[in-house]
Design an enzyme around this catalytic site. Structure first.
Site, PDB file in Angstrom:
ATOM      1  N   HIS A 151       0.515  -1.494   0.026  1.00 12.52           N
ATOM      2  CA  HIS A 151      -0.039   0.154   0.101  1.00 12.52           C
ATOM      3  C   HIS A 151       1.107   1.451  -0.114  1.00 12.52           C
ATOM      4  CE1 HIS A 151      -3.001   2.711   1.499  1.00 12.52           C
ATOM      5  NE2 HIS A 151      -3.596   1.397   0.592  1.00 12.52           N
ATOM      6  N   ASP A 208      -8.204  -4.817  -0.610  1.00 10.05           N
ATOM      7  CA  ASP A 208      -8.872  -6.139  -1.939  1.00 10.05           C
ATOM      8  C   ASP A 208      -8.301  -6.471  -1.626  1.00 10.05           C
ATOM      9  OD1 ASP A 208      -6.882  -3.048  -3.532  1.00 10.05           O
ATOM     10  OD2 ASP A 208      -9.295  -3.857  -3.701  1.00 10.05           O
TER      11      ASP A 208
HETATM   12  C1  SDX Z   1      -5.731   0.139  -3.171  1.00 14.25           C
HETATM   13  O1  SDX Z   1      -3.415   4.819  -1.976  1.00 14.25           O
HETATM   14  C2  SDX Z   1      -4.565   4.550  -1.600  1.00 14.25           C
HETATM   15  O2  SDX Z   1      -5.218   4.820  -0.138  1.00 14.25           O
HETATM   16  C3  SDX Z   1      -5.584   2.961  -2.142  1.00 14.25           C
HETATM   17  C4  SDX Z   1      -6.823   2.431  -1.626  1.00 14.25           C
HETATM   18  C5  SDX Z   1      -7.951   3.114  -1.687  1.00 14.25           C
HETATM   19  O3  SDX Z   1      -9.264   2.884  -0.559  1.00 14.25           O
HETATM   20  O4  SDX Z   1      -7.974   3.644  -2.496  1.00 14.25           O
HETATM   21  O5  SDX Z   1      -5.512   1.760  -0.618  1.00 14.25           O
HETATM   22  C6  SDX Z   1      -6.907   1.364  -2.634  1.00 14.25           C
HETATM   23  O6  SDX Z   1      -6.040   0.295  -4.406  1.00 14.25           O
HETATM   24  C7  SDX Z   1      -4.535  -0.390  -2.287  1.00 14.25           C
HETATM   25  C8  SDX Z   1      -3.767  -1.389  -3.478  1.00 14.25           C
HETATM   26  C9  SDX Z   1      -3.992  -2.199  -4.175  1.00 14.25           C
HETATM   27  N1  SDX Z   1      -3.466  -2.673  -5.085  1.00 14.25           N
HETATM   28  C10 SDX Z   1      -2.490  -4.251  -5.611  1.00 14.25           C
HETATM   29  O7  SDX Z   1      -2.641  -4.935  -4.512  1.00 14.25           O
HETATM   30  C11 SDX Z   1      -1.727  -4.185  -5.953  1.00 14.25           C
HETATM   31  C12 SDX Z   1      -0.094  -4.947  -4.932  1.00 14.25           C
HETATM   32  N2  SDX Z   1       0.123  -3.488  -4.619  1.00 14.25           N
HETATM   33  C13 SDX Z   1       1.272  -2.915  -5.570  1.00 14.25           C
HETATM   34  O8  SDX Z   1       1.341  -2.923  -7.209  1.00 14.25           O
HETATM   35  C14 SDX Z   1       1.935  -2.031  -4.460  1.00 14.25           C
HETATM   36  O9  SDX Z   1       2.025  -2.401  -3.181  1.00 14.25           O
HETATM   37  C15 SDX Z   1       1.333  -0.624  -4.660  1.00 14.25           C
HETATM   38  C16 SDX Z   1       1.016  -0.202  -5.837  1.00 14.25           C
HETATM   39  C17 SDX Z   1       0.450  -0.817  -4.165  1.00 14.25           C
HETATM   40  C18 SDX Z   1       1.331   0.679  -3.542  1.00 14.25           C
HETATM   41  O10 SDX Z   1       3.457   0.707  -4.343  1.00 14.25           O
HETATM   42  P1  SDX Z   1       4.210   1.703  -3.742  1.00 14.25           P
HETATM   43  O11 SDX Z   1       3.388   2.058  -2.526  1.00 14.25           O
HETATM   44  O12 SDX Z   1       4.259   2.720  -4.576  1.00 14.25           O
HETATM   45  O13 SDX Z   1       5.187   0.459  -3.648  1.00 14.25           O
HETATM   46  P2  SDX Z   1       6.373   0.368  -4.266  1.00 14.25           P
HETATM   47  O14 SDX Z   1       6.064   0.144  -5.908  1.00 14.25           O
HETATM   48  O15 SDX Z   1       7.445   1.330  -4.435  1.00 14.25           O
HETATM   49  O16 SDX Z   1       7.462  -1.067  -4.141  1.00 14.25           O
HETATM   50  C19 SDX Z   1       8.584  -0.920  -2.822  1.00 14.25           C
HETATM   51  C20 SDX Z   1       8.777  -2.318  -3.178  1.00 14.25           C
HETATM   52  C21 SDX Z   1       9.571  -2.631  -4.051  1.00 14.25           C
HETATM   53  O17 SDX Z   1      10.138  -3.103  -4.099  1.00 14.25           O
HETATM   54  P3  SDX Z   1      11.981  -2.657  -4.334  1.00 14.25           P
HETATM   55  O18 SDX Z   1      12.314  -1.593  -5.674  1.00 14.25           O
HETATM   56  O19 SDX Z   1      11.873  -2.007  -3.292  1.00 14.25           O
HETATM   57  O20 SDX Z   1      12.672  -3.669  -4.331  1.00 14.25           O
HETATM   58  O21 SDX Z   1       7.737  -3.385  -2.813  1.00 14.25           O
HETATM   59  C22 SDX Z   1       7.647  -4.277  -3.607  1.00 14.25           C
HETATM   60  C23 SDX Z   1       8.400  -3.200  -5.573  1.00 14.25           C
HETATM   61  O22 SDX Z   1       8.324  -4.151  -6.096  1.00 14.25           O
HETATM   62  N3  SDX Z   1       6.640  -4.631  -3.897  1.00 14.25           N
HETATM   63  C24 SDX Z   1       5.705  -5.523  -3.733  1.00 14.25           C
HETATM   64  C25 SDX Z   1       4.366  -5.851  -3.889  1.00 14.25           C
HETATM   65  N4  SDX Z   1       3.674  -4.051  -3.525  1.00 14.25           N
HETATM   66  C26 SDX Z   1       5.596  -3.853  -3.379  1.00 14.25           C
HETATM   67  N5  SDX Z   1       6.464  -6.828  -3.999  1.00 14.25           N
HETATM   68  C27 SDX Z   1       5.677  -7.674  -4.722  1.00 14.25           C
HETATM   69  N6  SDX Z   1       4.066  -8.157  -4.368  1.00 14.25           N
HETATM   70  C28 SDX Z   1       3.753  -6.577  -4.392  1.00 14.25           C
HETATM   71  N7  SDX Z   1       2.001  -6.647  -4.305  1.00 14.25           N
END
Ligand code: SDX
Length: 392
Positions: free
Chosen positions: A271, A328
């Site tokens: 998140h 989700d």
């Molecule tokens: C919602 O913002 C809100 O409030 C949204 C929401 C709402 O009510 O409106 O809460 C609803 O959108 C919830 C999120 C739903 N999305 C997902 O479940 C999709 C999977 N999640 C990821 O894509 C991700 O976690 C995000 C998009 C939700 C958040 O991304 P961030 O905070 O930008 O994290 P990041 O992309 O910078 O990742 C940080 C690290 C990375 O690794 P490194 O580069 O540090 O080595 O964490 C890893 C990422 O690769 N990572 C994941 C991951 N999420 C982040 N690795 C594997 N699986 C994941 N799901």
């Protein structure tokens, strides 16, 4: 006291804002709508009460709620010509694309809802979209199944009416299932607002140009569709189904999620703000157990979800990156149990988030915020002279 941070005056044109609607603390896993905890509201409130609370700032009295609901019911007619627009979409069209289009199309049938400057005109546009969006959502779903597109029943409560519009069969008596209504009531409350997330920020910035409420909501629907945002609830179930089809080897998919060369992400995890458990995920996880038990449904996809969650919570990669289940991760399991097809999961999220989008749009307009204009840090070329093509 709650660690509320005040922004410096320069924030005004950056897309950030001051808001009194939703407070969340990502470290402590706290979420409150107008000061009320999500745990209390999910347990004790009706969705329409929460709509009123988010939009107008206070829980309604019985009289206020009745007037609000009556005003909404008086606007539940959707021009029959909208069905002709719906007819133009192939049955395979994703419901989020259809709903974003139909919501925008509502402007053509409700031109007075565009230039709304007075609170009274804003209220009229608000009750119209609260009335018509559930109808559009039900019509979009039923069109895919070739079912008749009808209206609701003014004798029913808001959520019960929506469930009937969605599921009533063309023939035979319809009997409401209170378990389905209660479960959906809770899910819609849990999705109702979440401060300045991607889709809500979209609604605010489109609304800041005074483009009108309906098209601002339409833009929010488009933003929510993305699999990194609201579209994740559909992607989670598709991921769990893929793991099940692959033999249920969760460790294999955990490895994929950690592999930098593999674009696969564990959908429903992580998140932008919560670096602890998403408080909504905790409530939905318990609700998933309760709904499946009460409906007598065995869903092995739930078992896979729980195994995945357990592994992720013990895995250093996920623990270091503070990746926890989000709203989700479990919601789709409940939608499935309620008989809602996977392509309708994100529209359910949109129906729940509608009052939050409305509340944030109304706050932005009442605060007379300037047109949104995020700033940038320029990292491109310095000044250089034109080079004729023959010399390039
Ligand atoms: C919602 O913002 C809100 O409030 C949204 C929401 C709402 O009510 O409106 O809460 C609803 O959108 C919830 C999120 C739903 N999305 C997902 O479940 C999709 C999977 N999640 C990821 O894509 C991700 O976690 C995000 C998009 C939700 C958040 O991304 P961030 O905070 O930008 O994290 P990041 O992309 O910078 O990742 C940080 C690290 C990375 O690794 P490194 O580069 O540090 O080595 O964490 C890893 C990422 O690769 N990572 C994941 C991951 N999420 C982040 N690795 C594997 N699986 C994941 N799901």
């Amino acid at each position: 006291t709650d660690g509320v941070v005040t922004l410096d005056p320069g924030y005004k044109n950056t897309g950030s804002c001051e808001s009194a609607i939703t407070f969340l603390d990502g470290e402590k896993g706290i979420l409150r709508y107008r000061g009320y905890s999500i745990e209390e509201l999910a347990e004790k409130a009706r969705f329409l009460e929460v709509c009123y609370l988010l939009i107008f700032g206070e829980l309604p009295t019985e009289e206020q709620l009745e007037k609000f609901h009556n005003d909404i019911k008086s606007q539940s007619h959707v021009d029959e010509d909208v069905k002709r627009i719906l007819d133009g979409f192939p049955k395979s069209a994703h419901p989020m694309g259809v709903l974003s289009s139909l919501t925008s199309a509502l402007v053509a049938f409700n031109p007075s809802s565009v230039n709304v400057d007075s609170e009274e005109d804003m209220y009229k546009a608000i009750v119209k979209i609260l009335a018509k969006f559930p109808v559009l959502t039900a019509w979009t779903y039923r069109k895919r199944l070739g079912l008749p597109l009808d209206y609701g029943d003014d004798n029913l409560r808001y959520v019960e009416n929506f469930v009937k519009m969605m599921f009533k069969k063309p023939s035979g008596e319809y009997t409401s299932n209170p378990l389905v209504v209660e479960a959906l009531n809770k899910l819609l409350i849990l999705h109702a607002d979440h401060e300045q997330n991607c889709s809500t920020s979209t609604v605010r910035i489109v609304g800041s140009s005074h483009a009108g409420l309906f098209v601002s909501i339409s833009a929010g629907i488009a933003a929510l569709w993305g699999p990194l945002h609201g579209g994740a609830n559909q992607a989670v179930i598709e991921m769990l189904e893929a793991i099940k089809a692959d033999g249920g080897d969760t460790k294999k998919f955990m490895a994929k999620a950690k592999d930098k060369n593999d674009p696969f992400r564990l959908m429903g995890f992580g998140h932008r703000v919560y670096k602890n458990f998403d408080p909504r995920a905790k409530i939905i996880k318990k609700a998933a157990d309760d709904v499946l038990d009460s409906l007598g449904i065995e869903d092995d996809v739930l078992s896979i979800a729980k195994a995945l969650e357990k592994e992720a919570l013990e895995d250093p990669y996920f623990v270091e990156r503070k990746l926890y289940p989000n709203v989700d991760f479990y919601s789709g399991i409940i939608y499935r149990a309620l008989g809602i097809p996977v392509e309708m999961f994100t529209p359910m999220f949109a129906l729940g988030r509608l009052p939050g989008w409305i509340a944030q749009w109304r706050e932005m307009r009442l605060q007379k915020e300037p047109i949104g204009r995020p700033r940038q840090i320029y990292v491109g070329e310095n000044l250089r002279s034109f080079v004729p093509i023959e010399k390039r």
